[in-house]
Design a protein around this motif. Structure first.
Motif, PDB file in Angstrom:
ATOM      1  N   LYS A   1       0.819  -1.204   0.000  1.00 17.91           N
ATOM      2  CA  LYS A   1       0.000   0.000   0.000  1.00 17.91           C
ATOM      3  C   LYS A   1       0.857   1.260   0.000  1.00 17.91           C
ATOM      4  CE  LYS A   1      -4.170  -1.752   2.038  1.00 17.91           C
ATOM      5  NZ  LYS A   1      -4.855  -1.960   3.309  1.00 17.91           N
TER       6      LYS A   1
ATOM      7  N   PRO B   1       4.128   1.025  -3.607  1.00 18.16           N
ATOM      8  CA  PRO B   1       3.610   0.148  -4.671  1.00 18.16           C
ATOM      9  C   PRO B   1       4.710  -0.421  -5.556  1.00 18.16           C
ATOM     10  CG  PRO B   1       2.442   2.219  -4.604  1.00 18.16           C
ATOM     11  CD  PRO B   1       3.611   2.373  -3.702  1.00 18.16           C
ATOM     12  N   ALA B   2       5.842   0.246  -5.599  1.00 16.25           N
ATOM     13  CA  ALA B   2       6.882  -0.258  -6.486  1.00 16.25           C
ATOM     14  C   ALA B   2       7.418  -1.602  -6.036  1.00 16.25           C
ATOM     15  CB  ALA B   2       8.017   0.758  -6.547  1.00 16.25           C
TER      16      ALA B   2
ATOM     17  N   SER C   1      -7.144   0.185 -10.421  1.00 14.48           N
ATOM     18  CA  SER C   1      -5.833   0.447 -11.001  1.00 14.48           C
ATOM     19  C   SER C   1      -4.849  -0.682 -10.702  1.00 14.48           C
ATOM     20  CB  SER C   1      -5.304   1.769 -10.471  1.00 14.48           C
ATOM     21  OG  SER C   1      -5.555   1.890  -9.104  1.00 14.48           O
ATOM     22  N   TRP C   2      -5.165  -1.458  -9.688  1.00 12.77           N
ATOM     23  CA  TRP C   2      -4.276  -2.576  -9.376  1.00 12.77           C
ATOM     24  C   TRP C   2      -4.575  -3.803 -10.224  1.00 12.77           C
ATOM     25  CZ3 TRP C   2      -0.040  -3.027  -6.295  1.00 12.77           C
ATOM     26  CH2 TRP C   2       0.250  -1.961  -5.449  1.00 12.77           C
TER      27      TRP C   2
ATOM     28  N   SER D   1      10.637   5.415  -6.641  1.00 11.88           N
ATOM     29  CA  SER D   1       9.298   5.280  -6.082  1.00 11.88           C
ATOM     30  C   SER D   1       9.361   5.165  -4.570  1.00 11.88           C
ATOM     31  CB  SER D   1       8.644   4.040  -6.690  1.00 11.88           C
ATOM     32  OG  SER D   1       7.392   3.860  -6.132  1.00 11.88           O
TER      33      SER D   1
ATOM     34  N   ARG E   1       2.407   5.973 -12.142  1.00  9.41           N
ATOM     35  CA  ARG E   1       1.569   4.799 -11.919  1.00  9.41           C
ATOM     36  C   ARG E   1       1.572   4.402 -10.440  1.00  9.41           C
ATOM     37  NH1 ARG E   1       3.856   0.139 -14.929  1.00  9.41           N
ATOM     38  NH2 ARG E   1       5.059   0.031 -13.014  1.00  9.41           N
ATOM     39  N   ASP E   2       2.763   4.408  -9.841  1.00  7.64           N
ATOM     40  CA  ASP E   2       2.843   3.999  -8.442  1.00  7.64           C
ATOM     41  C   ASP E   2       2.124   4.956  -7.511  1.00  7.64           C
ATOM     42  OD1 ASP E   2       4.236   1.860  -9.193  1.00  7.64           O
ATOM     43  OD2 ASP E   2       6.196   2.531  -8.458  1.00  7.64           O
ATOM     44  N   HIS E   3       2.279   6.231  -7.768  1.00  4.64           N
ATOM     45  CA  HIS E   3       1.824   7.190  -6.760  1.00  4.64           C
ATOM     46  C   HIS E   3       0.547   7.920  -7.112  1.00  4.64           C
ATOM     47  CE1 HIS E   3       5.186   6.583  -4.106  1.00  4.64           C
ATOM     48  NE2 HIS E   3       5.930   6.450  -5.187  1.00  4.64           N
TER      49      HIS E   3
ATOM     50  N   TYR F   1      -1.801   6.268  -9.389  1.00  4.07           N
ATOM     51  CA  TYR F   1      -2.819   5.281  -9.698  1.00  4.07           C
ATOM     52  C   TYR F   1      -2.952   4.247  -8.595  1.00  4.07           C
ATOM     53  CZ  TYR F   1      -3.353   6.914 -14.491  1.00  4.07           C
ATOM     54  OH  TYR F   1      -3.627   7.651 -15.588  1.00  4.07           O
ATOM     55  N   LEU F   2      -1.797   3.643  -8.245  1.00  6.74           N
ATOM     56  CA  LEU F   2      -1.896   2.521  -7.310  1.00  6.74           C
ATOM     57  C   LEU F   2      -2.064   3.005  -5.874  1.00  6.74           C
ATOM     58  CD1 LEU F   2       0.747   0.105  -8.791  1.00  6.74           C
ATOM     59  CD2 LEU F   2      -1.680   0.232  -9.197  1.00  6.74           C
ATOM     60  N   ASN F   3      -1.212   3.925  -5.490  1.00  5.53           N
ATOM     61  CA  ASN F   3      -1.327   4.431  -4.123  1.00  5.53           C
ATOM     62  C   ASN F   3      -1.856   5.850  -4.202  1.00  5.53           C
ATOM     63  OD1 ASN F   3      -1.090   5.075  -1.502  1.00  5.53           O
ATOM     64  ND2 ASN F   3       1.135   4.980  -1.417  1.00  5.53           N
TER      65      ASN F   3
END
Lengths: 911, 407
Positions: A41, A44-45, A97-98, B118, B155-157, B159-161
């Protein structure tokens, strides 16, 4: 949050995770899982690493879950499963998105697991907790994907040969995926497709999608512009697939009418025509395929058989195959099962199809009926109700005989019981038809609501009767070999009771058209009654060809027949009336010939009804209407005359009349005269009565019971008074009122009088009704005496005279008055009341008082006839003298009777 | 210790430890007082390849390296992060960082870099972020590698988080050079032309707007504070995000769905429907509507204002202007012309098209402010000429005339 602390927290998490995983044991798994989730969470990377760890956890958990059934005790296993249950919801809820990351991970994991565990049974694998969780995650995330990504995932799964079950599961949970899976599955080649589609089979919407996919494929093939050569193998492939997979077959055949519309079939003919034959489309394999389809396909085939030679051949082939297969008792054929389920459709088609359809369906029905007796019964019932022409009835005969004579191995011991069994089915079928027809008649029908009733509309019962009548006719014609066994006749005979009840019911219907304006009941019920009576008439009740009908049913039929008889009396059309009453009489004759009980019941019912319920039809006049209250005698007499009182005038006027009937009116001749005996209805009734008594010595017995019945019905309290005539004075003092009543009843009822006459004819039955004669005689004595001082031509006197004539003639007919006395009949009109009184008292009353009229006076001769020998019963002079003196006194007028009455007498006495 | 011994001593360790050790050795090799010799450089590169990224096996032949598993990657990143954070000397840090990730070709290293960046963003790790900022600048913000990095970060920050917006906004204060370069790279990713309409996600737009709006000097920060680079290396010219942001703001009216009012109507009408359907959540929806965030169109307006502020603060007291390249601005003209052509083919009048006029207005404002503050470098005449080909707009006309006279 403070940046530095956050940073350290993250790196601590990361550290824990990274080094925890590398030095992992099962105990620490839940902790690590928690860390992994939080990393996922916040960072995410790191997802690749975390997911990799998760997949290891899942694989181990699957191992544990499969290998140990009682893993509750094992702490390692527990921690693994705990981790799995932690991961599940988290990954499910990560969001859209996941999904592009989670879904492929899931799919790969599933493929890995199923490949590794390909030796484990699918069911075990599927029921394992981790796999379930994994499938949940997969489903959840697949739904969030775009169409192309979904397709990619599905393709990945389909490529692995081990995870067809997983596809099935996922698809089952997420209906939208079926649309993706179905076409892909079809592209896999027959065997793989079959396995996969079997997984989909349990999923209801899957069928629809599969159907769509199949149809797309199919329509592609037959489209005009498609290249015939390249697509030619699609149809054999589809057929092949269908022969292997139930689901495909079901999807194909579910809406076969739409799929194979006329247009499509024409096109198909064009595509297939001319080319070489397909492998797998040979008739034999097609027949195999068809046997697994359902009834609709068969109907479609039937429809096209009209136009296509191939279909006709195929149909014949199929039917023969079915007939052959049916000989194996344990075999279930889906086509037959489905046809049995859809039997309504098939029966309807049997009624309105063309000839080929009818005959083919009849063959099919034979097979169905052979397998399922209940369908046999219902088929018989259905056809009996709805068949409207001879051809259909012939099919019914064929089905009945065909089913009963399906091959039974010769060595079975119970051939006869088998026949019995079928006979029983037929009987039940007839009974059901009867019941259902009666019920259908009470149902609301559209044609009545819309008011467009066909002119020749008959009730369902009527149709049923017509069918039965026709069958019985065929049976009795002995020209139909299938009906040699008299199956229908016996069945109808067995349901005699129900038929009787039906007739009774229909004959009892007195319907108000307004009340039942929407059912068959608003039709006239008489045609139905006639038909029912005819059915009954055709039933053999003599017991020569079968067991005698039970007493119960005989009685039922008798009662019904009596009811029917009286309904016929009311028929306006003379021909129908006569025909109906004749049928009723025939029935009564048949019924009563074998059963005294039936006779008793018949006679009683007839008489009772004729005297008390239907008396109007036989001439009894209506009771005078009760007068208005004003006209009551008591009120009239209370009204006083003119107010002004004159001297010497009457102070009041009393009105004369009969209490309860008001002031005596001037009676018309019509009302006073006796109702006539000789009417059509009366004769018909007498005919019915006689029919009941038909047979050897039946008439006397019958008449005897009629006489007794008459006494009972007119005045039950004299039933047991016996035959003797008392002293005349006794009647005057004791019983005159009752006798007045009895005479009134007698006079009012022509039926009664006619019946008495019949009794008189059937000597010595009249003796038993002597109470009635006695009453008439006593009242005549009394009344005539009272009338002596009146003028002789009043209506009352006329009436008395008529009664006298009738009394005398009845008694004479019954030989109660021997030779010279019997001529009183001719003498009577000429006598004055005074003389009549004398004659009555001396010659009639005193004679019968001293010679009690009893059956013992009548002797039975060789022919069985009872009569009283006139030579042995000459009345003594004591009783004839009065007559003699009167004749002598009025010799001028009555002289012609003297020689007849007395000369022979003297001659004999002189001998 | 000889160079070959160096490798041998490192080979005694297993993976995570060997990477740690290798970092120390590399620092010794590269960050001396003097510039490293060629041989030292080659050995350092070999050590990095073998012991840090494990690209080649122990015997040192490339191409057969086992590579790192994702877990090992994480371990490596942890080590790197720790090392970079603990590194005191900015130059040393940048030197090591650039030698680790400077190679343009390795997709694997780029992946590690992405994860590292990231993580740095997640952990708000300033030293790492600054190093990444330097890397971005040296690699070139519009290079494919930078764009890929930017995409991964987004994408990481974004979209996902999506729960870290507050921390993200703070980054502009702690690591402005990184943010500036990041925005520059991001502007390259979106709003290139009207046909694809690739728009930034709303939360990204929000964060960028907040960065630019609240901190006018941010955009220039990469230029204001030159990076500490290893001795002997060539500093790359820092590009500012201003040109890209001007493009965003100007083209936004053309790209956003039809009308500002319509957008608002649409956004409101959806909750209205929900209210009808689900009465019980009525209240919650009303409250969200009240504290409604800015719509995208409004965000662009705010961003535009922020950009104009930044332009004003972008004036350099000495030296040539560096903030905005005239060529970049001139490149907008064809796009707007295409749109105008479209409008014409639909038979509408250009002067009545509100979107077009809005676009031209914003463009005019931006050009005026940047020219007036002397932020534009490159061929200004060319810029004015291409602006002159645009459809008629009063403000733009005035701006063009003014500056043509000046020249």
């Amino acid at each position: 949050m403070n940046t530095s602390s956050k940073s350290t927290a993250l790196s601590a998490d990361l550290n824990n995770f990274v080094y925890g995983v590398s030095r992992r044991n099962t105990q620490s798994t839940p902790e690590l899982t928690k860390t992994g989730i939080s990393l996922l969470k916040t960072f995410p990377a790191a997802r690749d690493a975390v997911l990799e760890f998760f997949s290891i956890v899942f694989q181990e958990a699957v191992n544990v879950a499969i290998s140990q059934t009682d893993y509750e005790a094992d702490p390692n296993a527990n921690s693994l499963l705990e981790s799995v249950s932690m991961i599940g919801p988290e990954l499910c809820n990560l969001g859209e998105s996941w999904a592009p990351f989670i879904a492929p991970w899931c799919v790969n994991l599933i493929i890995d697991i199923s490949t590794n565990k390909s030796n484990v049974p699918n069911s075990t694998l599927q029921s394992a907790e981790p796999v379930r969780v994994l499938l949940d995650i997969t489903t959840q995330n697949l739904t969030l994907l775009g169409p192309e990504e979904k397709a990619t995932c599905i393709d990945m799964m389909l490529e692995s040969r081990w995870c067809g079950w997983a596809v099935g599961r996922v698809v089952r949970a997420e209906a939208g995926l079926v649309a993706l899976v179905a076409p892909r599955a079809l592209a896999l080649g027959a065997d793989a497709a079959r396995a996969l589609l079997a997984q989909l089979a349990h999923h209801a919407p899957a069928l629809a999608h599969l159907k769509r996919a199949l149809q797309t494929l199919f329509h592609d093939v037959i489209r005009e512009d498609s290249m015939p050569e390249s697509k030619r193998d699609v149809i054999p492939y589809l057929l092949n697939l269908a022969s292997k997979s139930d689901v495909v077959l079901k999807a194909f055949t579910q809406d076969i009418e739409q799929t194979l519309s006329d247009e499509v079939v024409r096109r198909l003919g064009a595509v297939c025509g001319g080319g070489a034959r397909w492998e797998g489309a040979a008739p034999a394999s097609l027949v195999q395929l068809l046997m697994r389809t359902d009834a609709r396909c068969l109907l479609l085939l039937l429809r096209h058989a009209r136009n296509y030679q191939f279909c006709r051949q195929l149909l014949e082939h199929l039917l023969q195959k079915l007939e052959y297969e049916c000989l194996f008792p344990d075999k279930t054929i889906p086509l037959l099962t489905s046809a049995a389920e859809e039997i309504h459709m098939i029966r309807e088609k049997l009624l309105d199809g063309n000839q080929l359809e009818k005959y083919s369906l009849a063959r099919l029905l034979i097979l169905i009926c052979y397998n399922q007796p209940s369908e046999f019964v219902s088929t018989i019932s259905y056809l009996l109700q709805y068949s409207r022409d001879d051809a259909t009835l012939a099919l019914l005969v064929r089905i009945m005989s065909g089913t009963a004579s399906m091959h039974v191995p010769n060595d079975t011991p119970d051939i006869s019981t088998d026949t019995e069994r079928y006979q029983d089915f037929i009987r039940t079928g007839v009974e059901h038809a009867l019941r259902d027809a009666a019920m259908s008649d009470t149902q609301i029908k559209r044609c009545f609501i819309e008011g467009n009733v066909p002119k020749d509309q008959k009730t369902y019962m009527h149709y049923f009767c017509l069918n039965i009548i026709k069958l019985l006719r065929w049976e009795s014609s002995k020209r139909v070999s299938q009906l040699r066994g008299r199956a229908v006749g016996r069945a109808v005979q067995a349901s005699l009771y129900r038929l009787g009840a039906a007739l009774q019911h229909y004959a009892a219907l007195l319907r108000d058209p307004q009340l039942h304006h929407c059912t068959m009941r608003s039709l006239n019920e008489m045609p139905t009654c006639h038909a029912l009576a005819e059915v009954l008439d055709r039933v053999d009740m003599s017991g020569t060809k079968g067991p005698l009908p039970s007493v119960e049913s005989v009685l039922k039929v008798v009662q019904a027949t009596v009811k029917y008889f009286f309904r016929c009396i009311h028929e306006p059309d003379v021909m129908n009336k006569v025909r109906g009453t004749q049928t009723a009489c025939r029935l009564l004759r048949k019924l009563c010939g074998h059963s005294k009980l039936a006779r008793a019941v018949g006679l009683r019912d007839l008489l009772e009804a004729a005297m008390f319920r239907e008396e109007r039809a036989f001439g009894t006049r209506a009771e005078p209407r009760a007068p208005d209250t004003d006209d009551l005698l008591i009120h009239l007499n209370q009204k006083h005359g003119p107010i002004t009182q004159l001297t010497q005038s009457h102070t009041s006027v009393f009105h004369a009349g009969i209490i309860g009937k008001g002031v005596r009116k001037k009676s018309s001749h019509d009302e006073n005269s006796l109702p006539p005996i000789l009417t059509t209805n009366n004769e018909l009734l007498m005919g019915a009565l006689m029919a009941c008594m038909d047979g050897n010595s039946g008439v006397v017995e019958g008449a005897t019971s009629v006489a007794l019945l008459l006494v009972e019905l007119v005045s039950p309290d004299v039933m047991y008074n016996g035959l003797p005539w008392p002293d005349e004075d006794f009647t005057k003092q004791v019983s005159i009122e009752r006798e007045l009543y009895m005479r009134a009843a007698l006079e009012a009822s022509p039926v009664c009088r006619a019946a008495l006459r019949r009794c008189g004819g059937a000597r010595p039955a009249l003796c038993l009704a002597s109470a009635l004669l006695r009453a008439a005689a006593a009242t005549l004595l009394h009344r005539l005496r009272a009338l002596l001082d009146r003028h002789t031509h009043s209506p009352e006197v006329e009436r008395e005279r008529a009664t006298l004539t009738e009394l005398l003639s009845t008694m004479t007919l019954g030989q109660l008055l021997p030779h010279p006395l019997s001529h009183m009949l001719e003498l009577a009109p000429e006598l004055t009341p005074n003389e009549i009184v004398q004659v009555l008292r001396d010659c009639l009353w005193n004679y019968t008082r001293d010679h009690v009229p009893s059956p013992a006076l009548f002797t039975c001769d060789a022919t069985g006839l009872h009569w009283r020998d006139p030579s042995s019963c000459k009345p003594p002079a004591l009783y004839t003298d009065t007559l003699r003196i009167i004749i002598q006194k009025r010799i001028a007028k009555l002289g012609h009777l003297y020689p007849i009455m007395f000369l022979n007498l003297e001659k004999e006495s002189s001998n | 210790m000889s160079l070959s011994d160096l490798k041998h001593s490192l080979r005694k360790y297993e993976f995570p430890v060997c990477a740690q050790e290798a970092l120390v050795r590399i620092e010794q090799l590269l960050a001396g007082r003097t510039a490293p010799t060629n041989k030292q450089l080659v050995v350092a590169m070999e050590i990095i390849s073998e012991f840090i990224f494990c690209e080649s096996d122990r015997r040192g032949d490339r191409g057969r390296g086992a590579g790192l598993s994702s877990l090992q990657e994480l371990q490596l990143i942890d080590i790197l992060c720790e090392y970079l954070s603990s590194c005191n000397n900015e130059t040393t840090k940048n030197t090591i960082f650039l030698s680790l990730f400077g190679g343009m070709e390795s997709q694997r290293r780029l992946k590690v870099l992405s994860i590292l960046a990231s993580m740095a963003v997640s952990a708000s790790s300033t030293p790492v972020l600054l190093a990444v900022g330097v890397w971005l600048q040296q690699t070139g913000c519009s290079s494919p590698q930078s764009l890929q990095l930017a995409e991964n970060l987004i994408r990481d920050h974004f979209y996902l988080n999506t729960k870290n917006q507050k921390e993200l906004r703070m980054l502009a204060n702690t690591a402005p050079q990184f943010i500036s370069n990041f925005i520059t790279a991001v502007t390259e990713l979106y709003v290139h032309d009207l046909s694809t309409k690739k728009m930034p996600p709303k939360n990204l737009l929000e964060v960028i707007t907040s960065w630019v709006y609240s901190n006018p000097s941010l955009c220039m920060s990469a230029q204001l504070k030159p990076a500490s680079l290893p001795s002997g290396s060539i500093p790359m010219a820092a590009a500012t995000p201003l040109a890209g942001l001007i493009r965003w703001c100007s083209l936004a009216p053309l790209c956003l769905p039809s009308n500002v009012e319509d957008v608002e109507m649409m956004e409101i009408s959806i909750p209205m429907k929900k209210i009808k359907l689900e009465c019980e959540i009525d209240r919650s929806i009303v409250t969200t509507v009240q504290q409604k965030q800015l719509s995208e169109a409004e965000l662009y307006i705010k961003l535009h204002l922020g950009v104009l502020h930044s332009l004003r603060s972008g004036k350099r007291t000495q030296g040539p202007p560096t903030a905005v390249n005239a060529q970049h601005l001139a490149a907008l003209a064809p796009i707007v012309q295409t749109y105008a052509h479209d409008v014409l083919t639909r038979g509408l009048k250009l002067s009545n098209d509100e979107k077009l006029q809005e676009c031209l207005n914003r463009l005019g404002q931006a050009v005026q402010v940047s020219l007036a503050n002397g932020c534009v470098y490159g061929n200004v005449n060319n810029l004015l000429a291409s602006l002159d080909t645009l459809p008629e707009n009063r403000l733009l006309r005035i701006v063009i005339r003014t500056h043509q006279q000046n020249i």
